[in-house]
Design a protein around this motif. Structure first.
Motif, PDB file in Angstrom:
ATOM      1  N   GLU A  26       0.826  -1.209   0.000  1.00 35.25           N
ATOM      2  CA  GLU A  26       0.000   0.000   0.000  1.00 35.25           C
ATOM      3  C   GLU A  26       0.862   1.262   0.000  1.00 35.25           C
ATOM      4  O   GLU A  26       0.535   2.248  -0.666  1.00 35.25           O
ATOM      5  N   SER A  27       1.964   1.222   0.714  1.00 36.07           N
ATOM      6  CA  SER A  27       2.866   2.368   0.761  1.00 36.07           C
ATOM      7  C   SER A  27       3.525   2.612  -0.597  1.00 36.07           C
ATOM      8  O   SER A  27       3.599   3.753  -1.068  1.00 36.07           O
ATOM      9  N   VAL A  28       3.995   1.558  -1.240  1.00 37.08           N
ATOM     10  CA  VAL A  28       4.610   1.671  -2.562  1.00 37.08           C
ATOM     11  C   VAL A  28       3.569   2.164  -3.568  1.00 37.08           C
ATOM     12  O   VAL A  28       3.843   3.035  -4.400  1.00 37.08           O
ATOM     13  N   HIS A  29       2.367   1.616  -3.486  1.00 37.56           N
ATOM     14  CA  HIS A  29       1.294   2.012  -4.399  1.00 37.56           C
ATOM     15  C   HIS A  29       0.969   3.502  -4.236  1.00 37.56           C
ATOM     16  O   HIS A  29       0.755   4.212  -5.230  1.00 37.56           O
ATOM     17  N   SER A  30       0.936   3.968  -3.020  1.00 41.42           N
ATOM     18  CA  SER A  30       0.675   5.383  -2.756  1.00 41.42           C
ATOM     19  C   SER A  30       1.729   6.258  -3.439  1.00 41.42           C
ATOM     20  O   SER A  30       1.401   7.294  -4.023  1.00 41.42           O
ATOM     21  N   SER A  31       2.969   5.846  -3.393  1.00 41.08           N
ATOM     22  CA  SER A  31       4.040   6.596  -4.053  1.00 41.08           C
ATOM     23  C   SER A  31       3.891   6.573  -5.575  1.00 41.08           C
ATOM     24  O   SER A  31       4.169   7.562  -6.248  1.00 41.08           O
ATOM     25  N   LEU A  32       3.449   5.441  -6.116  1.00 39.38           N
ATOM     26  CA  LEU A  32       3.204   5.356  -7.557  1.00 39.38           C
ATOM     27  C   LEU A  32       2.141   6.366  -7.978  1.00 39.38           C
ATOM     28  O   LEU A  32       2.299   7.083  -8.963  1.00 39.38           O
ATOM     29  N   LEU A  33       1.049   6.410  -7.225  1.00 41.30           N
ATOM     30  CA  LEU A  33      -0.042   7.329  -7.537  1.00 41.30           C
ATOM     31  C   LEU A  33       0.424   8.780  -7.427  1.00 41.30           C
ATOM     32  O   LEU A  33       0.132   9.601  -8.301  1.00 41.30           O
ATOM     33  N   LYS A  34       1.128   9.071  -6.361  1.00 40.61           N
ATOM     34  CA  LYS A  34       1.606  10.436  -6.117  1.00 40.61           C
ATOM     35  C   LYS A  34       2.520  10.913  -7.241  1.00 40.61           C
ATOM     36  O   LYS A  34       2.456  12.069  -7.663  1.00 40.61           O
ATOM     37  N   ASN A  35       3.368  10.009  -7.725  1.00 43.60           N
ATOM     38  CA  ASN A  35       4.334  10.361  -8.763  1.00 43.60           C
ATOM     39  C   ASN A  35       3.842  10.061 -10.178  1.00 43.60           C
ATOM     40  O   ASN A  35       4.604  10.226 -11.133  1.00 43.60           O
ATOM     41  N   ARG A  36       2.592   9.597 -10.288  1.00 42.98           N
ATOM     42  CA  ARG A  36       1.964   9.314 -11.583  1.00 42.98           C
ATOM     43  C   ARG A  36       2.815   8.355 -12.415  1.00 42.98           C
ATOM     44  O   ARG A  36       3.174   8.636 -13.559  1.00 42.98           O
ATOM     45  N   LEU A  37       3.135   7.201 -11.811  1.00 42.94           N
ATOM     46  CA  LEU A  37       3.986   6.212 -12.463  1.00 42.94           C
ATOM     47  C   LEU A  37       3.268   4.880 -12.647  1.00 42.94           C
ATOM     48  O   LEU A  37       2.465   4.476 -11.806  1.00 42.94           O
ATOM     49  N   PHE A  38       3.598   4.213 -13.734  1.00 38.44           N
ATOM     50  CA  PHE A  38       3.217   2.826 -13.971  1.00 38.44           C
ATOM     51  C   PHE A  38       4.446   1.966 -13.674  1.00 38.44           C
ATOM     52  O   PHE A  38       5.571   2.473 -13.641  1.00 38.44           O
TER      53      PHE A  38
END
Length: 110
Positions: A26-38
């Motif tokens: 969940e923490s890694v996913h949150s960072s992906l969303l924040k940084n707009r990354l796939f």
């Protein structure tokens, strides 16, 4: 992009280990969303009580930012390590990153 967690005490309790892995995902996913990354690759790190450390990775065929892909892949990789030996640390790393186009709309945006 990665997150790791060390247990207060070495454990072989699958509920505790999977719970920790879920929080890391969940923490890694949150960072992906924040940084707009796939991403395409999920790497699991495990460290046993004797400090031996192993990493296993899986690359999927499409770019995604789906948290369920992260969790499912991490659990598949973890299944090879759950057993009698106690774990000291688990970690999730996401690689093969790609920026999301500002014009691209995701189904989750609706």
């Amino acid at each position: 992009m990665s997150r790791h967690g060390t247990f207060a005490e070495d454990t072989n309790d699958p509920i505790k280990i999977i719970g920790s892995l879920d929080l890391l995902a969940e923490s890694v996913h949150s960072s992906l969303l924040k940084n707009r990354l796939f991403f395409k690759t999920v790497t699991l790190t495990v460290r046993f009580e004797d400090f031996s450390t192993y990493k296993r990775s899986k690359t999927i065929s499409i770019w995604t930012l789906d948290i369920f892909v992260i969790k499912r892949t991490a659990l598949q990789l973890l299944s090879k390590f759950i057993g009698n030996r106690k774990l000291r640390l688990v970690g999730i790393r996401i690689t093969k990153l790609c920026e999301r186009d500002e014009k691209q709309t995701l189904i989750t945006d609706f």
